[in-house]
Design a protein around this motif. Structure first.
Motif, PDB file in Angstrom:
ATOM      1  N   THR A 207      -8.768  -7.833  32.117  1.00 48.93           N
ATOM      2  CA  THR A 207      -7.564  -7.812  31.279  1.00 48.93           C
ATOM      3  C   THR A 207      -7.738  -8.891  30.214  1.00 48.93           C
ATOM      4  O   THR A 207      -8.022 -10.048  30.545  1.00 48.93           O
ATOM      5  CB  THR A 207      -6.309  -8.092  32.126  1.00 48.93           C
ATOM      6  OG1 THR A 207      -6.236  -7.086  33.128  1.00 48.93           O
ATOM      7  CG2 THR A 207      -5.050  -8.051  31.268  1.00 48.93           C
ATOM      8  N   VAL A 208      -7.612  -8.474  28.963  1.00 46.19           N
ATOM      9  CA  VAL A 208      -7.860  -9.422  27.870  1.00 46.19           C
ATOM     10  C   VAL A 208      -6.702  -9.392  26.873  1.00 46.19           C
ATOM     11  O   VAL A 208      -5.973  -8.406  26.759  1.00 46.19           O
ATOM     12  CB  VAL A 208      -9.182  -9.091  27.111  1.00 46.19           C
ATOM     13  CG1 VAL A 208     -10.383  -9.216  28.022  1.00 46.19           C
ATOM     14  CG2 VAL A 208      -9.129  -7.714  26.461  1.00 46.19           C
ATOM     15  N   THR A 209      -6.596 -10.487  26.143  1.00 50.05           N
ATOM     16  CA  THR A 209      -5.635 -10.558  25.044  1.00 50.05           C
ATOM     17  C   THR A 209      -6.420 -10.795  23.768  1.00 50.05           C
ATOM     18  O   THR A 209      -7.350 -11.605  23.734  1.00 50.05           O
ATOM     19  CB  THR A 209      -4.631 -11.705  25.281  1.00 50.05           C
ATOM     20  OG1 THR A 209      -3.973 -11.437  26.512  1.00 50.05           O
ATOM     21  CG2 THR A 209      -3.598 -11.779  24.173  1.00 50.05           C
ATOM     22  N   GLY A 215      -4.644  -5.727  27.111  1.00 52.90           N
ATOM     23  CA  GLY A 215      -5.066  -4.496  27.769  1.00 52.90           C
ATOM     24  C   GLY A 215      -6.366  -4.709  28.508  1.00 52.90           C
ATOM     25  O   GLY A 215      -6.834  -5.845  28.680  1.00 52.90           O
ATOM     26  N   THR A 216      -6.963  -3.603  28.928  1.00 53.04           N
ATOM     27  CA  THR A 216      -8.227  -3.687  29.656  1.00 53.04           C
ATOM     28  C   THR A 216      -9.397  -3.514  28.684  1.00 53.04           C
ATOM     29  O   THR A 216      -9.394  -2.576  27.884  1.00 53.04           O
ATOM     30  CB  THR A 216      -8.294  -2.576  30.723  1.00 53.04           C
ATOM     31  OG1 THR A 216      -7.132  -2.679  31.538  1.00 53.04           O
ATOM     32  CG2 THR A 216      -9.533  -2.705  31.590  1.00 53.04           C
ATOM     33  N   ALA A 217     -10.365  -4.414  28.764  1.00 53.82           N
ATOM     34  CA  ALA A 217     -11.580  -4.283  27.944  1.00 53.82           C
ATOM     35  C   ALA A 217     -12.374  -3.116  28.521  1.00 53.82           C
ATOM     36  O   ALA A 217     -12.979  -3.242  29.587  1.00 53.82           O
ATOM     37  CB  ALA A 217     -12.374  -5.574  27.989  1.00 53.82           C
ATOM     38  N   ALA A 225     -18.526  -3.289  18.641  1.00 55.98           N
ATOM     39  CA  ALA A 225     -17.060  -3.289  18.766  1.00 55.98           C
ATOM     40  C   ALA A 225     -16.646  -3.149  20.233  1.00 55.98           C
ATOM     41  O   ALA A 225     -17.348  -2.524  21.034  1.00 55.98           O
ATOM     42  CB  ALA A 225     -16.460  -2.150  17.947  1.00 55.98           C
ATOM     43  N   LEU A 226     -15.490  -3.742  20.533  1.00 55.82           N
ATOM     44  CA  LEU A 226     -14.908  -3.661  21.883  1.00 55.82           C
ATOM     45  C   LEU A 226     -13.654  -2.786  21.816  1.00 55.82           C
ATOM     46  O   LEU A 226     -12.835  -2.949  20.912  1.00 55.82           O
ATOM     47  CB  LEU A 226     -14.527  -5.073  22.343  1.00 55.82           C
ATOM     48  CG  LEU A 226     -13.744  -5.186  23.663  1.00 55.82           C
ATOM     49  CD1 LEU A 226     -14.630  -4.836  24.862  1.00 55.82           C
ATOM     50  CD2 LEU A 226     -13.187  -6.606  23.828  1.00 55.82           C
ATOM     51  N   VAL A 243     -11.647 -12.742  22.479  1.00 53.33           N
ATOM     52  CA  VAL A 243     -10.622 -12.281  23.412  1.00 53.33           C
ATOM     53  C   VAL A 243     -10.371 -13.412  24.420  1.00 53.33           C
ATOM     54  O   VAL A 243     -11.279 -14.189  24.710  1.00 53.33           O
ATOM     55  CB  VAL A 243     -11.046 -11.000  24.177  1.00 53.33           C
ATOM     56  CG1 VAL A 243     -11.084  -9.806  23.253  1.00 53.33           C
ATOM     57  CG2 VAL A 243     -12.369 -11.172  24.906  1.00 53.33           C
ATOM     58  N   VAL A 244      -9.142 -13.483  24.893  1.00 52.32           N
ATOM     59  CA  VAL A 244      -8.844 -14.405  25.992  1.00 52.32           C
ATOM     60  C   VAL A 244      -8.756 -13.573  27.248  1.00 52.32           C
ATOM     61  O   VAL A 244      -8.020 -12.589  27.305  1.00 52.32           O
ATOM     62  CB  VAL A 244      -7.511 -15.165  25.754  1.00 52.32           C
ATOM     63  CG1 VAL A 244      -7.203 -16.076  26.930  1.00 52.32           C
ATOM     64  CG2 VAL A 244      -7.587 -15.959  24.457  1.00 52.32           C
ATOM     65  N   VAL A 245      -9.567 -13.931  28.231  1.00 51.64           N
ATOM     66  CA  VAL A 245      -9.586 -13.184  29.484  1.00 51.64           C
ATOM     67  C   VAL A 245      -8.482 -13.721  30.394  1.00 51.64           C
ATOM     68  O   VAL A 245      -8.090 -14.888  30.291  1.00 51.64           O
ATOM     69  CB  VAL A 245     -10.992 -13.297  30.156  1.00 51.64           C
ATOM     70  CG1 VAL A 245     -11.052 -12.482  31.438  1.00 51.64           C
ATOM     71  CG2 VAL A 245     -12.067 -12.827  29.193  1.00 51.64           C
TER      72      VAL A 245
END
Ligand code: BTN
Length: 249
Positions: A207-209, A215-217, A225-226, A243-245
Motif C-alpha cells: 500500500t503506497v501513497t 492504493g496498491t502498487a 512507470a508504476l 511513493v511512501v510505503v
C-alpha cells in the motif's frame, strides 16, 4: 583503505577513470567529460562531494571517507533511456546481495534499500544536442560507512558496513559494481533487464501513497512507470517522484 587515483587506475584498467578527492558533484564533471567525447563506460569517482545532487532537487550528502560517489558515462539509444536508472539500481542491488546482504531490494523507482532503509540512490542525467541524445551520466551514491545515528535520517538511511557487520573496501565495491553495470548496460532495452528490475522491486503489492493518491502498487511497465490501484478500482500510472510505503519507508 583510502580511495586514490593509483588504486583506482590499477584495479579498473583499462577503463577511463577520473578521480577527485573533493568535487561539487561527480555528475557535473562527468557531464563535461561526456561533452568532450568521453567513451561509454568512463567513470568519474570522488571521495567527497560538496554539492552532491539527488533526485527531485534534493541534496545528496557525501562526506569524505564514508561513501561511494560515482558517475558513469553511457551512450545509449534514446529509446533505452528509461532503463538507464534501472541498470544502476540493478548493479548496486546485485553487488549488495553478492556481499551477503540478502534483505536488499529496490524501492520504486530506483532507490536501493536494506531492511527498508535507503543505502543508495541513482540519478541519471541526459545530454542532448538539439533533438539528438549525446549521452547519459548515471550517478550512483552509496553509503558505505556513513553514520546516521542521531541525525534525522537515522530511521530512513543505512550504510553497508553496519548492515554487514564488517569493513569493506570501497575500491573492491567499485570494481564489482562497475563490472555488473557493464553487463547490464549490454542488456539495455531488453526484457531481461526489465524483468530483473521488476523482480527486485520491494514496492509491488504494498500500500503506497503518492501525492494525494493511496492504493496498491500493482505493476510496473518497461518505461519505468508504476501503476497504483486505488480503493475505487481505478488504476493510475505514475512516472516519477517518490511513493511512501505503508511501513513508512
Ligand atoms: C537519489 O536517491 O536522490 C539519487 C542520489 C544520487 C547521488 C549520486 S552520488 C554520485 C552522483 N553525483 C551526484 O551529485 N549525484 C549522484
Amino acid at each position: 583503505m583510502t580511495l586514490s587515483e593509483d588504486r583506482l587506475r590499477e584495479r579498473l584498467a583499462p577503463r577511463a577513470v577520473r578521480f577527485y578527492p573533493q568535487v561539487e558533484s561527480t555528475n557535473d564533471l562527468a557531464m563535461e567529460w561526456l561533452q568532450q567525447g568521453a567513451v561509454s563506460g568512463a567513470v568519474v569517482v570522488a571521495d567527497e562531494q560538496s554539492k552532491g545532487r539527488g533526485r527531485l532537487g534534493r541534496t545528496w550528502h557525501t562526506p569524505p571517507g564514508v561513501s561511494l560517489a560515482v558517475s558513469m558515462i553511457l551512450r545509449p539509444r534514446p529509446e533505452h533511456l528509461p532503463q538507464v536508472t534501472m541498470l544502476g539500481a540493478l548493479a548496486i542491488h546485485d553487488m549488495l546481495v553478492g556481499l551477503g546482504l540478502a534483505k536488499t531490494g529496490i524501492k520504486w523507482p530506483n532507490d536501493v534499500h536494506i531492511n527498508r532503509r535507503k543505502v543508495s540512490g541513482v540519478l541519471a542525467e541526459a545530454a542532448w544536442t538539439g533533438d539528438k541524445l549525446a549521452g547519459v551520466v548515471l550517478g550512483m551514491g552509496i553509503n558505505v560507512r556513513a553514520d546516521f545515528s542521531g541525525s534525522n535520517l537515522a530511521q530512513q538511511a543505512i550504510s553497508i558496513e553496519p548492515a554487514l557487520g564488517r569493513a569493506v573496501d570501497r575500491v573492491d565495491l567499485l570494481v564489482d559494481l562497475l563490472a555488473r553495470a557493464d553487463v547490464w548496460a549490454e542488456q539495455l532495452g531488453t526484457k531481461t533487464l526489465f524483468t530483473a528490475w521488476q523482480s527486485r522491486l520491494v514496492t509491488l503489492g504494498q500500500t503506497v501513497t503518492y501525492g494525494g493518491l493511496t492504493g496498491t502498487a500493482e505493476l510496473v511497465t518497461p518505461d519505468g512507470a508504476l501503476s497504483i490501484r486505488t480503493g475505487d478500482g481505478q488504476l493510475y500510472r505514475v512516472f516519477a517522484g517518490d511513493v511512501v510505503v505503508e511501513d513508512g519507508s
